[in-house]
Design a protein around this motif. Structure first.
Motif, PDB file in Angstrom:
ATOM      1  N   THR A  76       0.689  -1.213   0.046  1.00 31.55           N
ATOM      2  CA  THR A  76      -0.063  -0.118  -0.020  1.00 31.55           C
ATOM      3  C   THR A  76       0.856   1.247  -0.023  1.00 31.55           C
ATOM      4  O   THR A  76       1.855   1.169   0.433  1.00 31.55           O
ATOM      5  CB  THR A  76      -1.121   0.107   1.314  1.00 31.55           C
ATOM      6  OG1 THR A  76      -1.531   1.410   1.521  1.00 31.55           O
ATOM      7  CG2 THR A  76      -0.265  -0.235   2.481  1.00 31.55           C
ATOM      8  N   PRO A  77       0.392   2.433  -0.790  1.00 32.80           N
ATOM      9  CA  PRO A  77       1.375   3.718  -0.740  1.00 32.80           C
ATOM     10  C   PRO A  77       1.186   4.484   0.309  1.00 32.80           C
ATOM     11  O   PRO A  77       1.915   5.180   0.794  1.00 32.80           O
ATOM     12  CB  PRO A  77       0.859   4.209  -2.020  1.00 32.80           C
ATOM     13  CG  PRO A  77      -0.597   3.856  -2.011  1.00 32.80           C
ATOM     14  CD  PRO A  77      -0.593   2.408  -1.620  1.00 32.80           C
ATOM     15  N   ILE A  78       0.481   3.782   1.407  1.00 34.72           N
ATOM     16  CA  ILE A  78       0.253   4.527   2.566  1.00 34.72           C
ATOM     17  C   ILE A  78       1.564   4.703   3.445  1.00 34.72           C
ATOM     18  O   ILE A  78       2.018   5.362   4.268  1.00 34.72           O
ATOM     19  CB  ILE A  78      -1.142   4.579   3.521  1.00 34.72           C
ATOM     20  CG1 ILE A  78      -1.530   3.166   3.880  1.00 34.72           C
ATOM     21  CG2 ILE A  78      -2.117   5.098   2.520  1.00 34.72           C
ATOM     22  CD1 ILE A  78      -2.439   2.922   4.596  1.00 34.72           C
ATOM     23  N   THR A  79       2.351   3.157   3.302  1.00 36.73           N
ATOM     24  CA  THR A  79       3.401   3.035   4.113  1.00 36.73           C
ATOM     25  C   THR A  79       4.472   3.967   3.739  1.00 36.73           C
ATOM     26  O   THR A  79       5.482   4.414   4.527  1.00 36.73           O
ATOM     27  CB  THR A  79       4.073   1.772   3.830  1.00 36.73           C
ATOM     28  OG1 THR A  79       4.028   1.453   2.495  1.00 36.73           O
ATOM     29  CG2 THR A  79       2.991   0.611   4.504  1.00 36.73           C
ATOM     30  N   PHE A  80       4.215   4.753   2.614  1.00 33.36           N
ATOM     31  CA  PHE A  80       5.459   5.583   2.292  1.00 33.36           C
ATOM     32  C   PHE A  80       5.381   6.773   3.112  1.00 33.36           C
ATOM     33  O   PHE A  80       6.508   7.448   3.150  1.00 33.36           O
ATOM     34  CB  PHE A  80       5.147   6.201   0.844  1.00 33.36           C
ATOM     35  CG  PHE A  80       5.196   5.180  -0.529  1.00 33.36           C
ATOM     36  CD1 PHE A  80       5.812   4.001  -0.326  1.00 33.36           C
ATOM     37  CD2 PHE A  80       4.498   5.183  -1.602  1.00 33.36           C
ATOM     38  CE1 PHE A  80       5.951   2.829  -1.138  1.00 33.36           C
ATOM     39  CE2 PHE A  80       4.522   4.249  -2.635  1.00 33.36           C
ATOM     40  CZ  PHE A  80       5.309   3.072  -2.523  1.00 33.36           C
ATOM     41  N   LEU A  81       4.204   7.354   3.789  1.00 29.52           N
ATOM     42  CA  LEU A  81       4.186   8.504   4.688  1.00 29.52           C
ATOM     43  C   LEU A  81       4.957   7.976   5.828  1.00 29.52           C
ATOM     44  O   LEU A  81       5.848   9.068   6.101  1.00 29.52           O
ATOM     45  CB  LEU A  81       2.936   8.634   5.019  1.00 29.52           C
ATOM     46  CG  LEU A  81       2.383   9.566   5.979  1.00 29.52           C
ATOM     47  CD1 LEU A  81       3.089  11.245   5.495  1.00 29.52           C
ATOM     48  CD2 LEU A  81       1.039   9.643   6.391  1.00 29.52           C
TER      49      LEU A  81
END
Lengths: 574, 574
Positions: free
Chosen positions: B15-20
């Motif tokens: 998931t791209p939210i881990t990038f935050l």
């Protein structure tokens, strides 16, 4: 929202083997492999791999079968990284620097169906096959020799041969359609042994999904643009060349394959082919610096010193860290623009840190090994480096105990001890088992070694714990002096002087409690097949020593010097 | 091999939210957002998002609930790309250029639980809420206004407000641990409507997995290095800013947010903040070239002409293609070193092609729409562009018919018609429904338009099929002339002359069968909310026309001109 079904169009298992098909389609005119006079385009390698896969299938290779390979960085070794998993099988690349006994141990454990051997290892392989013949493990494997494509064939025609497999492979279009769509992205793609020297080999199983993510992570960590020209100085057997075997295909790059890693080969190929990227362990840095072909003496000096020297040759160096269990790269020292304003020595110091978790890892942390709490980001407090994410290995083959141990607390326990700096960059201080606890203080053996390496007379240094009646443990240093120093009529008393000198030097350059209380001089340090110092051996020696003002090299050491293996190699930490 | 179980350490949903989280940890000192006088670091945005998520959860937002947002490229819009999916909910970014009726249609379809509205759209939103009040769809949604953080509050305190949600959010550590570990990577993350102007809205559902892969694909296709400074000229509502909302976090970059896309804003921010990357549709190119603030007139000229002009301003242009159904980017025109040796005009021609499939797509092909066979790679034979891979949308919300149609044959049918060149690069020729079949010959309306655009008097051109008694169909061109041309006392007969001129010009510059047999002059072309020409409207008009030597603008056109929407916008093709 939930009743939208997954289908062929929107749910394709992640695997790096699709990079080969894409490269053939998107970079049809690009050179995929340069190797001496040999040149292949991407469509040619695609075709060769499809043929090899078809042959493997015709040899009854099935899902999860292991195919072992013993070869240097030649085109066949590269092709097998695609063709073997395209047949659903698992590639098992073997460390070519291991001896027959170690490889035999691995083969017994891995149980390959096929064993591919580069002709240059014929003698070694005969020894391996001889050892296996005394075996009751019923290892029934087909041996296939790899002969150079541009060399005259010297082999008998009835012996199975790599090129003949490619020639006779007949992939049908329906067969090809299946080759790139793996059943499950969690299926294994490669089996990489981290050690073959012990009786307990650890075979790291990595998945298609993990390899896919790691390959992309390496591209982004390294900022590898489209169409790189990549020189294979790093062995492909080494965790699939840190997954760059697949990354280069992803980028439509050119693989410059070389059989022997020498300064002349490296510089010649850089010049001829416009090499843009290469991976270097410190050994390769030394090769570059010394410019002496065939001099593979291992020297793992502090990274910032080597980096500075190599940068002055015109290379741009990015430091990375990884481990086979992480499917290669785990941390990249990403450059920060603010660093441009710093003096060179500070830049090098920052560059020598291991850096930040790669983009394709879900989480990276440094935790107190007792409490499992994250250490403060102060650049001082040490803890174990923990990572998690889909690129982490599936586990160790047939070794549930080691697997469980590695995955304690829901993270991959790397066993490496480090700190997190306030800017988020991780710096490794030591292996957890290499921490010396002296009077309740943690001493990083790597820090002591780094100070020793800065002494102009020190060529190699390894520091381990030795027992101490008061402090429990105290550091003991094993040192190899520079050739010029030891060859000029060194006598027993001059060695003793040197020990005092070195201890005095340490006292001037580190806190007293960290100073080695004993320095043992050796002509060479014992190393394993990967070029790592065999610290357990040194610890055994150190356990038999006592602290005194007089240093006498014990008989154990002399014995050890006779036993030590003469393998010069790359170190396995990235 | 198969008994190795997946666990927390080695199987983390993509998931791209881990990038935050990673950005907050790895780039703690970096500026994440610049917006006027407002500055946030990555840890600050991380903290704000965690608080907003906690508030959303306290408002009873649950998995798969939709949160709609109507806002320009402001920090809140960026934050919601993380905070909404961190709560398990689905973000629904609305096109701010749509009218109240269109947005109402979308809201009725999407059924959001929360509707966040930037204060600048207060009037529009009141109209929307008014329309919804006559509704029996029982849409029970909470309306939350977004007020500028650095503006004095002018709102009544009892109205729910974005900043108050952030202030009162109280994320516990166990809550935070759950925010970044989604239940299933195939869960939806965003719902993006491709059209709100029809009665049949198509809401594209994209997954965490797809968004993750697309974000990485964009980074690699664009060769976006670490810590970029990204200027938000592209609306974030436009397929999540082509997934770059998440990519910038992945790279630890700085988001330069601007409320209005004008030349002065763009150049000012580039200079002040050292912008390294921005996305431009042709409209933005024109803004850059004209340097006229607030002039948003849409001109979709041939890409190579615009590219050449923009490059002369000092920009390095990379052409890309994508569609919402592909979760943004699908093709990137990767530069080939050999092109460096070509003259500029040839380079621009090559650069204007859509390029090769991004790395994170599994497959890209151009197929004959009848036979489903791949077209030859000759740069001539046209077919439909098909893609497959895990970044492709899950499907259209509550529209199984359209979903089935889009996924026919196990591929995403893009509806775009193109060719594959021998070097593997794809070039789009037309939308499939825009192909004109005249006497059995396929005519690409885009090709005819491109020729028309090269005429110095033509400002905008759209070509569609009109019935022809002999050939079945024949091209009909709708043309807007340059202002200077029409303003200088244009009379009816001069228009007729111009039509003859243009047809004559076409005959000199393209095969006879491709030439428009009719040219209709308009003051403006009808466009949808995304700035795309409304070709169905033009086709309706063309259907009522007959081929003759005399051109009379039909009453239908006049009627149409009154109805057409005055929305100037970016085109939705990348």
């Amino acid at each position: 929202m939930d009743n939208l079904a997954l289908c062929d169009a929107n749910n394709f298992p992640l695997t790096p083997i699709t990079f080969l098909k894409r490269a053939a389609e998107c970079y049809p005119n690009r050179t995929s492999i340069i190797y001496g006079q040999t040149r292949f385009t991407w469509p040619q390698i695609y075709d060769r791999c499809c043929r090899l896969t078809a042959s493997l299938l015709s040899l009854n290779i099935r899902k999860n079968d292991v195919v072992s390979v013993l070869a240097p960085n030649i085109p066949a070794m590269y092709e097998m990284h695609f063709a073997v998993p395209m047949a659903g099988a698992v590639l098992n690349p073997l460390n070519t620097r291991l001896d027959a006994k170690s490889i035999t141990t691995i083969l017994r454990h891995a149980q390959p169906k096929i064993f591919c051997i580069d002709r240059s290892f014929e003698t070694l392989s005969r020894e391996i096959l001889h050892l296996l013949s005394f075996d009751d493990s019923k290892l029934n494997m087909l041996v296939i020799f790899i002969d150079e494509t541009d060399f005259p064939k010297t082999i008998s025609s009835n012996e199975p041969n790599y090129e003949s497999l490619i020639r006779r492979g007949e992939p049908t279009s329906s067969m090809v359609a299946h080759m790139f769509r793996v059943q499950n992205e969690h299926d294994p793609i490669s089996l990489n042994y981290t050690s073959g020297t012990t009786a307990d080999p650890k075979g790291v199983v990595i998945s298609h999904r993990g390899a896919y993510l790691s390959s992309l992570g390496a591209i982004m960590g390294w900022e590898m643009g489209t169409c790189p020209v990549y020189l294979w100085t790093l062995p492909m057997f080494h965790c699939n060349g840190w997954t760059l075997t697949w990354s280069v295909a992803a980028r439509g790059g050119t693989n410059v394959c070389i059989r022997h890693v020498t300064a002349s080969e490296i510089f010649k190929n850089i010049q001829m082919h416009g090499v843009t990227h290469m991976c270097c362990v410190p050994t390769v840095f030394n090769i570059l610096l010394q410019g002496k072909p065939l001099d593979l003496s291992n020297r793992s000096g502090p990274v910032e010193m080597l980096t500075g020297k190599v940068q002055r040759l015109g290379f741009h160096v990015i430091h990375a860290y990884g481990l086979t269990e992480a499917t290669g790269p785990a941390l990249f020292c990403e450059w920060q623009d603010e660093w441009n304003r710093l003096p060179e020595n500070q830049q090098l110091k920052l560059k020598a840190r291991q850096g930040v978790g790669i983009l394709t890892l879900a989480e990276t942390d440094v935790k107190n090994t007792q409490t499992q709490e994250s250490v403060p980001r102060d650049g001082k407090t040490m803890g174990e480096i923990f990572i998690k994410g889909s690129s982490v290995m599936k586990g160790y083959l047939k070794n549930p105990k080691a697997t469980l141990e590695a995955f304690k607390y829901g993270w991959l326990n790397t066993g490496d001890i480090g700190v997190i700096h306030p800017d988020g960059h991780i710096e490794i201080k030591d292996r957890s088992k290499d921490i010396i606890i002296s009077g309740g203080e943690n001493i990083s053996s790597v820090e002591v070694e780094n100070v020793l390496y800065k002494h102009h007379k020190v060529k190699e240094a390894a520091v381990v714990a030795m027992p101490h009646p008061v402090w429990g443990e105290t550091p003991c240093a094993f040192v190899v002096l520079e050739k010029g120093e030891t060859n000029q009529g060194v006598r027993e008393d001059s060695l003793v002087t040197s020990e005092r000198d070195l201890i005095e030097y340490c006292r001037e350059n580190m806190p007293r409690y960290m100073c080695p209380r004993k320095v043992v001089f050796l002509e060479e340090l014992p190393k394993n097949g990967n070029g790592k110092f065999l610290k357990p051996v040194l610890r055994n020696i150190a356990n038999g020593l006592v602290v005194s003002d007089e240093n006498t090299v014990s008989s154990k050491i002399v014995q050890q010097r006779k036993e030590k293996r003469r393998v010069n190699s790359l170190t396995s930490r990235l």
